[in-house]
Design a protein around this motif. Sequence first.
Motif, PDB file in Angstrom:
ATOM      1  N   SER A   1      -7.178  -7.277   9.670  1.00 35.93           N
ATOM      2  CA  SER A   1      -7.959  -6.189   9.075  1.00 35.93           C
ATOM      3  C   SER A   1      -8.330  -6.440   7.624  1.00 35.93           C
ATOM      4  N   LYS A   2      -7.326  -6.743   6.805  1.00 36.41           N
ATOM      5  CA  LYS A   2      -7.576  -6.821   5.360  1.00 36.41           C
ATOM      6  C   LYS A   2      -7.986  -8.247   4.972  1.00 36.41           C
TER       7      LYS A   2
ATOM      8  N   ASP B   1       6.180  -5.971   6.837  1.00 35.90           N
ATOM      9  CA  ASP B   1       4.740  -5.728   6.985  1.00 35.90           C
ATOM     10  C   ASP B   1       4.021  -6.574   5.931  1.00 35.90           C
TER      11      ASP B   1
ATOM     12  N   ASN C   1       0.883  -1.151   0.000  1.00 32.11           N
ATOM     13  CA  ASN C   1       0.000   0.000   0.000  1.00 32.11           C
ATOM     14  C   ASN C   1       0.929   1.210   0.000  1.00 32.11           C
TER      15      ASN C   1
HETATM   16  C1  LIG Z   1       0.741  -1.366   4.656  1.00 32.22           C
HETATM   17  C2  LIG Z   1      -0.133  -1.233   5.842  1.00 32.22           C
HETATM   18  N1  LIG Z   1       0.368  -1.591   7.051  1.00 32.22           N
HETATM   19  C3  LIG Z   1      -0.374  -1.506   8.170  1.00 32.22           C
HETATM   20  C4  LIG Z   1      -1.674  -1.054   8.138  1.00 32.22           C
HETATM   21  C5  LIG Z   1      -2.466  -0.991   9.419  1.00 32.22           C
HETATM   22  O1  LIG Z   1      -3.431  -1.955   9.477  1.00 32.22           O
HETATM   23  P1  LIG Z   1      -4.497  -1.991  10.668  1.00 32.22           P
HETATM   24  O2  LIG Z   1      -5.754  -1.438  10.112  1.00 32.22           O
HETATM   25  O3  LIG Z   1      -4.603  -3.426  11.063  1.00 32.22           O
HETATM   26  O4  LIG Z   1      -3.964  -1.151  11.767  1.00 32.22           O
HETATM   27  C6  LIG Z   1      -2.244  -0.669   6.913  1.00 32.22           C
HETATM   28  C7  LIG Z   1      -3.618  -0.155   6.868  1.00 32.22           C
HETATM   29  O5  LIG Z   1      -4.074   0.397   5.910  1.00 32.22           O
HETATM   30  C8  LIG Z   1      -1.457  -0.768   5.738  1.00 32.22           C
HETATM   31  O6  LIG Z   1      -1.952  -0.447   4.542  1.00 32.22           O
END
Ligand SMILES: Cc1ncc(COP(=O)(O)O)c(C=O)c1O
Length: 400
Positions: free
Chosen positions: A237-238, A203, A174
């Motif tokens: 989350s995703k 990550d 992302n």
């Molecule tokens: C690359 C990346 N790392 C970490 C996170 C954080 O995820 P969380 O919603 O579980 O805090 C996101 C959330 O958009 C993300 O895109």
Amino acid sequence: MQIAERMNVIAESITLKVSAKASALKRAGVDVVGFGAGEPDFDTPAFIKDAAKTAIDKGQTKYTPTPCLPELRQAIADKFNRENHLPYKPEQISVGAGGKHALYMAFMATLNAGDEVLIPTPYWVSYPEQIKLAGGVPKFIPGDEKNGFRITPAQLDAAITPRTRGLIMNSPSNPGGHAYTPDELKALADVVVRHPNVMVYSDEIYEKLLYGGLKFVSFAALHPQLLDQTLTFNCHSKSFAMTGWRVGYVGGPKDAIDAINKLQSQMCSHITSFTQIPAALALNDPRGAESIEAMRQQFEKRGAHMWKRLTELPKVTCVKPQGAFYCFPNVSAYFGKNAGEIAIKDAISFSSALLEQSHVAVVPGNDSGFDTHIRLSFATSMEQIDKGLDRVARFLVELK
Ligand SMILES: Cc1ncc(COP(=O)(O)O)c(C=O)c1O
């Protein structure tokens, strides 16, 4: 009231300003097409929701141990062993309120003042800000659009200096939507193992959302030495459409995990008690994997469609998304033009004009190290993708 000086080291999010404007327009009844969302548009699978209701009914509403219930730590360790070939034991796992919190605690627990951390661009907005809060110094390795934003081993090698203490890896990414092949990751890993003082923060939260048959491999599994050098992050989350539940976790060397748990014990104590058993179930139950795959297939179709439509726009270039749910097109060919009263000079002014005049919400790439690009999430329906891109096409034609 006095505001702490440390608040001056972090920037206010431009992204939030744009999304606040989009929300205000929606509240005023405007039909905004939203490409800003960083979350799946699917619901959390029913069996996970049911498990949370049961947990509440059973009275799992009290404090738990800081590193969470043993069932959850065990399930996470099993997942790392089974799916990622990472032989973490339960005591090598820490759990935070989402991936974001797990990353923040890890930076706080492992960085000293002045430690430099390498971040390939484009990057997720929170890495530099969290690193700065922990006293670290972010240093960027520019990703090249021509190479699909992937950094090369030579670039990595050249970027590492005696002051380098950390490296962020985020594949799939992302906002770039790019992902490394296992061979490409291995070549980067070979560079890292020559620098045992460099900690890797890998990550891997978009692990399950990969397209075009690309295989996922965990960074720490690429070389035995990396197990001691890497912290591996993931979250629900995703993968499980559980953004609001706030479940994230990290596996790694026990001394680092102990330090993270020590911080957590003074910070949140632990994540919400009745999410813990459902979070464990999500990882273990075959219905979890089934729901991920159904969602992944939808995202793959939508991503390919959005990318095709974007690349049909005159003078817009875009790396084909290989993972996550974002397209990150380059719109800089339109800088220097005007949208009515608004002079378009960078991704922020482009995004503001697009929102105000054509009612399409996108995220400018400025917070991710690219002021020439915008991020569009395809975590929305095909109809919305077509409607929004029809509007973008008209917007571009009308620029003077
Ligand atoms: C690359 C990346 N790392 C970490 C996170 C954080 O995820 P969380 O919603 O579980 O805090 C996101 C959330 O958009 C993300 O895109």
